[in-house]
Structures are given as structure tokens and as C-alpha cells.
Design an enzyme around this catalytic site. Structure first.
Site, PDB file in Angstrom:
ATOM      1  N   LYS A 121       0.840  -1.206   0.000  1.00  0.00           N
ATOM      2  CA  LYS A 121       0.000   0.000   0.000  1.00  0.00           C
ATOM      3  C   LYS A 121       0.873   1.253   0.000  1.00  0.00           C
ATOM      4  CE  LYS A 121      -3.740  -2.498   2.242  1.00  0.00           C
ATOM      5  NZ  LYS A 121      -4.552  -2.776   3.431  1.00  0.00           N
ATOM      6  N   GLN A 147      -5.378  -1.946   9.747  1.00  0.00           N
ATOM      7  CA  GLN A 147      -5.051  -3.208   9.103  1.00  0.00           C
ATOM      8  C   GLN A 147      -5.561  -4.368   9.966  1.00  0.00           C
ATOM      9  OE1 GLN A 147      -3.659  -3.077   6.053  1.00  0.00           O
ATOM     10  NE2 GLN A 147      -3.787  -5.296   5.831  1.00  0.00           N
ATOM     11  N   ASP A 188     -11.433   1.689   3.434  1.00  0.00           N
ATOM     12  CA  ASP A 188     -11.526   0.226   3.291  1.00  0.00           C
ATOM     13  C   ASP A 188     -12.957  -0.183   2.919  1.00  0.00           C
ATOM     14  OD1 ASP A 188      -9.306  -1.450   3.523  1.00  0.00           O
ATOM     15  OD2 ASP A 188      -9.201  -1.225   5.703  1.00  0.00           O
TER      16      ASP A 188
HETATM   17  N1  GUN Z   1      -6.319  -7.473   6.044  1.00  0.00           N
HETATM   18  C1  GUN Z   1      -6.370  -8.214   4.912  1.00  0.00           C
HETATM   19  N2  GUN Z   1      -6.913  -7.498   3.898  1.00  0.00           N
HETATM   20  C2  GUN Z   1      -7.205  -6.283   4.401  1.00  0.00           C
HETATM   21  C3  GUN Z   1      -7.768  -5.101   3.842  1.00  0.00           C
HETATM   22  O1  GUN Z   1      -8.147  -5.019   2.661  1.00  0.00           O
HETATM   23  N3  GUN Z   1      -7.905  -4.045   4.701  1.00  0.00           N
HETATM   24  C4  GUN Z   1      -7.521  -4.111   5.996  1.00  0.00           C
HETATM   25  N4  GUN Z   1      -7.702  -3.029   6.755  1.00  0.00           N
HETATM   26  N5  GUN Z   1      -7.003  -5.184   6.558  1.00  0.00           N
HETATM   27  C5  GUN Z   1      -6.840  -6.266   5.750  1.00  0.00           C
END
Ligand code: GUN
Length: 275
Positions: free
Chosen positions: A50, A92, A113
Site C-alpha cells: 500500500k 489493518q 476500506d
Molecule cells: N487485512 C487483509 N486485507 C485487508 C484489507 O483489505 N484491509 C484491511 N484493513 N485489513 C486487511
């Protein structure tokens, strides 16, 4: 015959270029804060991806890496403060036990998200709003690979809140117009349903869940799985699926980059809304 691979990395790069152009015309860089609690290695690797994408697009990303013994009230305070300064805030997942409720403190307009119940509710009602990144990325990937889902039968294996359920809603929405079947761990004879799919989405989280005998010849197979095994990173489909499918997303390099770029897209949209 071997399935044609749908190159998620390439499609994501096209979208990144579009976003970079949008950002270059903005007065200030969009801001994204990523909160990580603890040391989950998968989370660390997702955040790295990211962070690299944000840098390419021109988004200012701040990584708040907290110890897993942080108190709930300290985490709550951080999120409430970030709501005031950031365009986008994500926490996350997975979070240590007892902290999941903090997710609800991210304001819906900052929830890039797309996990907040208001944003999920907007999808149910067919309203515009922040869409969860993996389902939105899959829809975008279908269009951009020449696989318009209109009139197609899509079978989704997996009913998670962040992939299966919202994806079913997005694909069955007016204008998208797919016919959707959702299978899950309690569905008898999943293979029978999968064989009916023009587009088959595997979003289970276990390797080899979808085998070649479950795939209609020529079908488009979208593999959402990210499973770390001793043979490296694998999806939810077995290696023989490529002999039957018409098109297939690789793991890695399929859905993963689409999830990341849709997050970037949500951040840019959030920044454009607040000005
Ligand atoms: N953990 C695995 N995939 C994701 C995601 O797309 N967003 C977040 N915040 N945590 C994750």
C-alpha cells in the site's frame, strides 16, 4: 489448453496512472493513515504494498505501527484524532482480540476500506459511497479484461463480510446485472454450483478448494485466495484449474494489486469530496 491469465498488476498500473493524473491536478496531496497493531507478517507485507502504491500515485501515507499491548482507549483516541486530519484511515486487520469495535470509530467518509456499516448499507441500497476494495477491484478487473458481467452467472464461493457478501451485492446491482449464487462452508455439493458458473470467484482462504472438476470449460476464474504455504503464496484454486478455465487470475499478481489500487482510488475520491 491453458487459461489466459488476467494480469491484475497491469490493470492496476493503468488505474494508478489515471489516479496519478487526478492527484497532480489537486491543490494538496491526499492523506492516508494506516494503523497497524502488533507484528502480523502478512499485515506488514500488505502495508508495504500500500505504501509503495501511495508513493507512486502521490498519496501521503503515514504508517502508525503500534504495540499489541496498546489499550483500547489509546487506540480509540488515535482513530478519533486521525479522522480530523486524514482523507482516509484504515486499520489493518487482523486486530488483537477485543479491539475490533474500534473499526466503527472511523468516520464513514474516511473509511477507505469500505468496512463501515454505513458504507456497506449504501451498497445494499444501491447508493454511491465507499466500496470495499477487493470486491470493487474484482468488478473493475472484470470490465477492464473484457468480461462484462451483465447477464452472466457468477458463482462466489465464500460469504465473508469484506469479499463474498459485498461482491454479491455489487454484481447483482442494477446496471451491473449479473445473476449471482453465493456458496459457503455449509453449501452441499459446492462443485455442482461451481460448474454452472460463467464467472467463478474463489474467496475461501484455503488452498486447492476449487479443483478442475468444479470448473465449466472456458469459465472465467477469479482467485481471491492469499495462502502462505511451504510452496510459497498460493490461491484457493488448484493448479489444474488452468487446464479447464478460459481465463484465470494468477496468485500473486491477480486480485491483490487490484485491492491495493482500489484503496488508492477510494483515498483520492475521499480527498476530492472534502476538497
Ligand atoms: N487485512 C487483509 N486485507 C485487508 C484489507 O483489505 N484491509 C484491511 N484493513 N485489513 C486487511
Amino acid at each position: 489448453m491453458s487459461a489466459k491469465l488476467i494480469d491484475g498488476k497491469k490493470i492496476a498500473a493503468e488505474i494508478e496512472a489515471e489516479l496519478k493524473l487526478k492527484v497532480s491536478k489537486m491543490d494538496k496531496a491526499p492523506r492516508l493513515s494506516v494503523v497497524q497493531v502488533g507484528e502480523d507478517p502478512a499485515s506488514t507485507s500488505y502495508i508495504k504494498a500500500k505504501s509503495n502504491a501511495a508513493e507512486r500515485v502521490g498519496i501521503e501515507l503515514t504508517h502508525h505501527h503500534l504495540s499489541d499491548d496498546i489499550s483500547k482507549s489509546d487506540l480509540e483516541k488515535l482513530v478519533v484524532d486521525l479522522n480530523k486530519t486524514e482523507d482516509g484511515v484504515i486499520i489493518q486487520l487482523p486486530l488483537p482480540d477485543g479491539l475490533d469495535e474500534v473499526l466503527d470509530l472511523i468516520q464513514p467518509e474516511n473509511d477507505v476500506d469500505g468496512f463501515h456499516s454505513v458504507n456497506l448499507g449504501n451498497i445494499v441500497q444501491g447508493k454511491s459511497g465507499m466500496k470495499p476494495c477487493t470486491p470493487a477491484g474484482i468488478v473493475e478487473m472484470l470490465y477492464r479484461s473484457g468480461n462484462d458481467p451483465k447477464g452472466k452467472h457468477v458463482v462466489i464461493v465464500g460469504r465473508s463480510t469484506i469479499v463474498g457478501k459485498p461482491l454479491a451485492l455489487l454484481l447483482s446491482q442494477k446496471g451491473v446485472d449479473a445473476t449471482v449464487t453465493v456458496c459457503h462452508s455449509r453449501t452441499p455439493d459446492i462443485g455442482r454450483h461451481c460448474l454452472e458458473a460463467d464467472i467463478l470467484v474463489a474467496a475461501v482462504g484455503y488452498p486447492d478448494t476449487i479443483t478442475s472438476s468444479m470448473v465449466k470449460p472456458g469459465a472465467v476464474v477469479i482467485d481471491v485466495g492469499v495462502n502462505r504455504t511451504e510452496n510459497g503464496l498460493v490461491g484457493d484454486t488448484s493448479s489444474d484449474v488452468k487446464e479447464v478455465a478460459g481465463q484465470l487470475t494468477p496468485v500473486p499478481g491477480g486480485v491483490g494489486p487490484m485491492t491495493v489500487v482500489m484503496l488508492m482510488s477510494n483515498v483520492v475520491d475521499a480527498a476530492l469530496k472534502t476538497g
